[in-house]
Design a protein around this motif. Structure first.
Motif, PDB file in Angstrom:
ATOM      1  N   VAL A 142       0.816  -1.213   0.000  1.00 32.20           N
ATOM      2  CA  VAL A 142       0.000   0.000   0.000  1.00 32.20           C
ATOM      3  C   VAL A 142       0.849   1.263   0.000  1.00 32.20           C
ATOM      4  O   VAL A 142       0.702   2.136  -0.863  1.00 32.20           O
ATOM      5  CB  VAL A 142      -0.956   0.020   1.212  1.00 32.20           C
ATOM      6  N   LEU A 143       1.760   1.370   0.976  1.00 31.35           N
ATOM      7  CA  LEU A 143       2.495   2.618   1.156  1.00 31.35           C
ATOM      8  C   LEU A 143       3.815   2.357   1.860  1.00 31.35           C
ATOM      9  O   LEU A 143       3.858   1.631   2.857  1.00 31.35           O
ATOM     10  CB  LEU A 143       1.652   3.596   1.992  1.00 31.35           C
ATOM     11  N   GLU A 144       4.882   2.941   1.332  1.00 31.56           N
ATOM     12  CA  GLU A 144       6.187   2.883   1.974  1.00 31.56           C
ATOM     13  C   GLU A 144       6.829   4.258   1.890  1.00 31.56           C
ATOM     14  O   GLU A 144       6.725   4.950   0.866  1.00 31.56           O
ATOM     15  CB  GLU A 144       7.101   1.856   1.289  1.00 31.56           C
ATOM     16  N   THR A 145       7.508   4.669   2.960  1.00 34.13           N
ATOM     17  CA  THR A 145       8.251   5.922   2.925  1.00 34.13           C
ATOM     18  C   THR A 145       9.403   5.855   3.907  1.00 34.13           C
ATOM     19  O   THR A 145       9.287   5.231   4.967  1.00 34.13           O
ATOM     20  CB  THR A 145       7.335   7.132   3.226  1.00 34.13           C
ATOM     21  N   GLU A 146      10.518   6.456   3.503  1.00 30.58           N
ATOM     22  CA  GLU A 146      11.679   6.564   4.371  1.00 30.58           C
ATOM     23  C   GLU A 146      12.043   8.044   4.486  1.00 30.58           C
ATOM     24  O   GLU A 146      11.942   8.794   3.514  1.00 30.58           O
ATOM     25  CB  GLU A 146      12.888   5.813   3.810  1.00 30.58           C
ATOM     26  N   VAL A 147      12.485   8.434   5.678  1.00 28.08           N
ATOM     27  CA  VAL A 147      12.866   9.818   5.936  1.00 28.08           C
ATOM     28  C   VAL A 147      14.278   9.842   6.496  1.00 28.08           C
ATOM     29  O   VAL A 147      14.624   9.034   7.365  1.00 28.08           O
ATOM     30  CB  VAL A 147      11.894  10.484   6.941  1.00 28.08           C
ATOM     31  N   GLU A 148      15.088  10.765   6.001  1.00 27.99           N
ATOM     32  CA  GLU A 148      16.441  10.952   6.503  1.00 27.99           C
ATOM     33  C   GLU A 148      16.754  12.448   6.521  1.00 27.99           C
ATOM     34  O   GLU A 148      16.045  13.244   5.875  1.00 27.99           O
ATOM     35  CB  GLU A 148      17.456  10.218   5.630  1.00 27.99           C
ATOM     36  N   PRO A 149      17.811  12.854   7.232  1.00 25.93           N
ATOM     37  CA  PRO A 149      18.157  14.274   7.239  1.00 25.93           C
ATOM     38  C   PRO A 149      18.502  14.782   5.838  1.00 25.93           C
ATOM     39  O   PRO A 149      19.038  14.040   5.012  1.00 25.93           O
ATOM     40  CB  PRO A 149      19.383  14.345   8.159  1.00 25.93           C
ATOM     41  N   VAL A 176      12.346  19.528   9.487  1.00 23.75           N
ATOM     42  CA  VAL A 176      12.233  19.328   8.042  1.00 23.75           C
ATOM     43  C   VAL A 176      13.282  18.317   7.600  1.00 23.75           C
ATOM     44  O   VAL A 176      14.445  18.404   8.006  1.00 23.75           O
ATOM     45  CB  VAL A 176      12.397  20.661   7.292  1.00 23.75           C
ATOM     46  N   ALA A 177      12.875  17.373   6.780  1.00 25.33           N
ATOM     47  CA  ALA A 177      13.773  16.300   6.365  1.00 25.33           C
ATOM     48  C   ALA A 177      13.498  15.918   4.916  1.00 25.33           C
ATOM     49  O   ALA A 177      12.718  16.573   4.218  1.00 25.33           O
ATOM     50  CB  ALA A 177      13.614  15.094   7.298  1.00 25.33           C
ATOM     51  N   SER A 178      14.152  14.849   4.477  1.00 27.69           N
ATOM     52  CA  SER A 178      14.056  14.380   3.098  1.00 27.69           C
ATOM     53  C   SER A 178      13.340  13.037   3.047  1.00 27.69           C
ATOM     54  O   SER A 178      13.638  12.139   3.842  1.00 27.69           O
ATOM     55  CB  SER A 178      15.465  14.238   2.504  1.00 27.69           C
ATOM     56  N   ALA A 179      12.411  12.891   2.104  1.00 22.35           N
ATOM     57  CA  ALA A 179      11.591  11.680   2.045  1.00 22.35           C
ATOM     58  C   ALA A 179      11.650  11.015   0.676  1.00 22.35           C
ATOM     59  O   ALA A 179      11.742  11.679  -0.362  1.00 22.35           O
ATOM     60  CB  ALA A 179      10.139  12.017   2.371  1.00 22.35           C
ATOM     61  N   ASN A 180      11.571   9.694   0.695  1.00 26.38           N
ATOM     62  CA  ASN A 180      11.239   8.896  -0.474  1.00 26.38           C
ATOM     63  C   ASN A 180       9.870   8.278  -0.217  1.00 26.38           C
ATOM     64  O   ASN A 180       9.609   7.805   0.900  1.00 26.38           O
ATOM     65  CB  ASN A 180      12.254   7.780  -0.713  1.00 26.38           C
ATOM     66  N   ILE A 181       8.998   8.273  -1.213  1.00 27.73           N
ATOM     67  CA  ILE A 181       7.640   7.762  -1.035  1.00 27.73           C
ATOM     68  C   ILE A 181       7.277   6.856  -2.200  1.00 27.73           C
ATOM     69  O   ILE A 181       7.566   7.175  -3.351  1.00 27.73           O
ATOM     70  CB  ILE A 181       6.597   8.905  -0.977  1.00 27.73           C
ATOM     71  N   ARG A 182       6.597   5.748  -1.876  1.00 30.06           N
ATOM     72  CA  ARG A 182       6.011   4.867  -2.890  1.00 30.06           C
ATOM     73  C   ARG A 182       4.591   4.538  -2.434  1.00 30.06           C
ATOM     74  O   ARG A 182       4.398   3.795  -1.473  1.00 30.06           O
ATOM     75  CB  ARG A 182       6.848   3.595  -3.047  1.00 30.06           C
ATOM     76  N   SER A 183       3.631   5.101  -3.136  1.00 32.90           N
ATOM     77  CA  SER A 183       2.225   4.915  -2.784  1.00 32.90           C
ATOM     78  C   SER A 183       1.541   4.079  -3.850  1.00 32.90           C
ATOM     79  O   SER A 183       1.545   4.443  -5.038  1.00 32.90           O
ATOM     80  CB  SER A 183       1.521   6.270  -2.659  1.00 32.90           C
ATOM     81  N   ASN A 184       0.936   2.948  -3.446  1.00 33.53           N
ATOM     82  CA  ASN A 184       0.349   2.005  -4.390  1.00 33.53           C
ATOM     83  C   ASN A 184      -1.120   1.707  -4.118  1.00 33.53           C
ATOM     84  O   ASN A 184      -1.655   0.734  -4.639  1.00 33.53           O
ATOM     85  CB  ASN A 184       1.146   0.688  -4.365  1.00 33.53           C
TER      86      ASN A 184
END
Length: 210
Positions: A142-149, A176-184
């Motif tokens: 369904v949904l995956e996301t990772e956050v890093e500085p 405030v940070a940086s995200a990768n998102i995969r929404s399915n």
């Protein structure tokens, strides 16, 4: 506003397809013209009337064709599968905006979303460390996301930014940070190195309490 006693205290995440420093926080247009993202929280302490919500998580994926205040948005709620029938109803009652004052987060959300997709009930894995600016959300299929500085583009060292909104309706202060998102789910999109906000919040029918 309906007469309901509710409170959500917990770890809040907002990831979207915009550049670092979400333009919505500054009343500006989305970086790429449209908005796709996710918001949600793990409730460390919460209730809706006498229904306890401690330990549950909920998230919502969203898509807007333009700035959020212009509306016409789509949304899909994703609820922790561990929630009982009463807890699911309680969360939907909160998210509906019908139990919140005008101008508060859930009330505004109810006005700008015109298409609500069927909710998903699924196992949720959520790791969150606001001070480290890291988070990881996994909802299989369904949904995956990772956050890093955010990284300094020259040195590669972590870069730190805080957004403070003394009158914010979503939160008062966020890292405030940086995200990768995969929404399915019903709302499909993918981002790399886009915006993330991490905050500790307390939401009530009258708005943000902390």
């Amino acid at each position: 506003m309906a007469n309901a006693n509710w409170r959500l205290e917990g770890e809040w995440i907002k990831n979207c397809n915009c550049a670092f420093g979400c333009p919505c926080d500054f009343n500006a247009r989305p970086t790429n013209g449209s908005c796709q993202g996710l918001v949600g929280m793990r409730i460390t302490k919460g209730n809706f009337n006498d229904v306890q919500l401690d330990g549950l998580s909920f998230f919502v994926t969203v898509s807007f064709p333009g700035p959020l205040h212009e509306g016409n948005g789509q949304a899909q709620p994703i609820i922790d599968e561990r929630a009982s029938a009463d807890q699911r109803e309680a969360l939907f009652n909160i998210m509906s905006g019908q139990n919140s004052a005008e101008g508060t987060l859930f009330h505004i959300f109810s006005l700008i979303v015109t298409k609500m997709h069927d909710p998903i009930f699924a196992p949720i894995s959520f790791q969150f460390d606001k001070n480290a600016r890291t988070a990881r959300l996994r909802i299989p299929g369904v949904l995956e996301t990772e956050v890093e500085p955010i990284k300094n583009p020259v040195t590669g060292e972590p870069h730190r930014i805080k957004v403070v909104l003394p009158e914010g309706f979503e939160h008062r202060e966020a890292e405030v940070a940086s995200a990768n998102i995969r929404s399915n789910g019903a709302i499909k999109f993918e981002t790399k190195g886009s915006h993330s906000s991490l905050a500790n919040v307390v939401q009530t029918p009258q708005g943000v309490a902390a």
